[in-house]
Design a protein around this motif. Sequence first.
Motif, PDB file in Angstrom:
ATOM      1  N   TYR A 255      18.507 -52.417  -8.972  1.00  0.00           N
ATOM      2  CA  TYR A 255      19.768 -53.940 -10.224  1.00  0.00           C
ATOM      3  C   TYR A 255      19.665 -52.576 -11.337  1.00  0.00           C
ATOM      4  CZ  TYR A 255      20.559 -57.117  -6.167  1.00  0.00           C
ATOM      5  OH  TYR A 255      20.933 -57.782  -5.471  1.00  0.00           O
ATOM      6  N   LYS A 290      25.461 -46.168  -9.419  1.00  0.00           N
ATOM      7  CA  LYS A 290      26.304 -46.384  -8.071  1.00  0.00           C
ATOM      8  C   LYS A 290      26.303 -44.833  -7.527  1.00  0.00           C
ATOM      9  CE  LYS A 290      29.949 -49.858  -8.346  1.00  0.00           C
ATOM     10  NZ  LYS A 290      31.618 -50.700  -8.848  1.00  0.00           N
ATOM     11  N   HIS A 295      22.907 -50.839  -7.629  1.00  0.00           N
ATOM     12  CA  HIS A 295      24.110 -52.655  -8.149  1.00  0.00           C
ATOM     13  C   HIS A 295      23.687 -52.992  -9.676  1.00  0.00           C
ATOM     14  CE1 HIS A 295      23.952 -53.308  -3.970  1.00  0.00           C
ATOM     15  NE2 HIS A 295      22.246 -53.314  -4.312  1.00  0.00           N
ATOM     16  N   VAL A 332      33.078 -55.301 -10.408  1.00  0.00           N
ATOM     17  CA  VAL A 332      31.199 -55.358 -10.517  1.00  0.00           C
ATOM     18  C   VAL A 332      30.623 -57.111 -10.786  1.00  0.00           C
ATOM     19  CG1 VAL A 332      30.603 -53.094 -10.657  1.00  0.00           C
ATOM     20  CG2 VAL A 332      30.966 -54.593 -12.858  1.00  0.00           C
TER      21      VAL A 332
END
Length: 439
Positions: A255, A290, A295, A332
């Motif tokens: 992330y 990405k 993420h 997102v």
Amino acid sequence: MKRTIVITMLIWAGLFVSHAQSLRFDFGKGKAEKGFLKVLPETVFSQELGYGIDLGTKVVANQSVGKAALTDGFLTSNQPFYFSVKLPEGNYNVKVWVGDDQGVSDVAIRAENRRMFVNRLQTGKGKHQLVEFTVNIRDSLIAGSRNKVRLKSREYGYLHWDNKLTLEFNSTQPRINAIEITPNKKAVSVFLAGNSTVVDGAGEPFSAWGQMFPYFFKPGKVAIVNLAESGETLSGFIAARRFAKMLSLMKPGDYALVEFGHNDQKQKGAGVGAFTTYKKDLEYFISEVKKKGGHPVLVTSVQRRRFEQGRIVETLGDYPAAVRQTALEQNVPLIDLNAMSKILFESMGEQPSLLAFAHFPAGAFPGRAEAIADNTHFRPFGAYEVAKLILKGVRDAKLDLAEEIKATEPLFDPTQPDAYDSFYWPESPGRDATKPDGN
């Protein structure tokens, strides 16, 4: 003595080369547990030895030896002390055994630049306990290139850009029995990009939510990689190669949380603005994350403490709105920290919220004769409360990451902030009260 040092270094070298192995240290007097290196008060860190008591701190060992080799001894101090281990960058699982066969123990554990992992752990007389957490360490090199992160001059003295893991043991009666450190290549890395509201603050009393965030996640599952730095804009974060560093470390499934705005709003020039240059940089950030299989998660700017008639006044212009729009357009996840922090600070109230920010009377800190009245930067309690808002945002966005939050961590309601006195934070060394860059 010289022969002993040479043998120890050879043992260390063997462990260090075999990076997949655990490094184990047995503290204090008594037998050394099999496979553990003994650490005594005179075991002082050096680059040659590769581990030891660090940063000039002093410790003493137990006097009465207990029964089990792993926990029969301990090191302690009446002041916070540091233990460092020379390691390559990466994520590591850390186990720490604490306790005293003859007495009680009371310890808080932090790593690197005051990252909180164990808020407070108390063990009764004759009792021991094992605690575990996962920590990230890094250097400034960017893998796959000859480039480095462009560090600011003050960053060279920080504990999070060197070649070692540094653990801080704090509180009233720390009794450290043993430590085990094991590489973890499977943990999800959660990268943080941001400014002084996110950074791992180096010295008291300033703190930010990023350095509280590791506390909330299950050991072995998540490593928080905080690349934020005071005074940064998003464009500056990219230009200083902090973003390149992030991408060089990122693996699929990781992330990347990004929160800027405070310094970006002060940028001037033709075409510079929230819905132009800033939005374009956010879109670039999303695209590159990405591409790495990561993420991206957009975070709106945390509010400054500015009250009028009991309400927080928005000081961040169009920047929160630009983040919300970008998240919607790019599909997102969004953590609306701007909205949540408004509720939190208003729920605290104008005067009580002073305890969340760096407000201190004149003379409260060495070398700082004047009063501190900072309505942007947090003290540790405020950073902890804002970290809980980010945690709420993770849950509200239904990120898979939410599954790795500790089961003991309750849902947080920003209309019901914690009491200031409920948060335990014995101060770390380094009370220089140097204001972070930015505002």
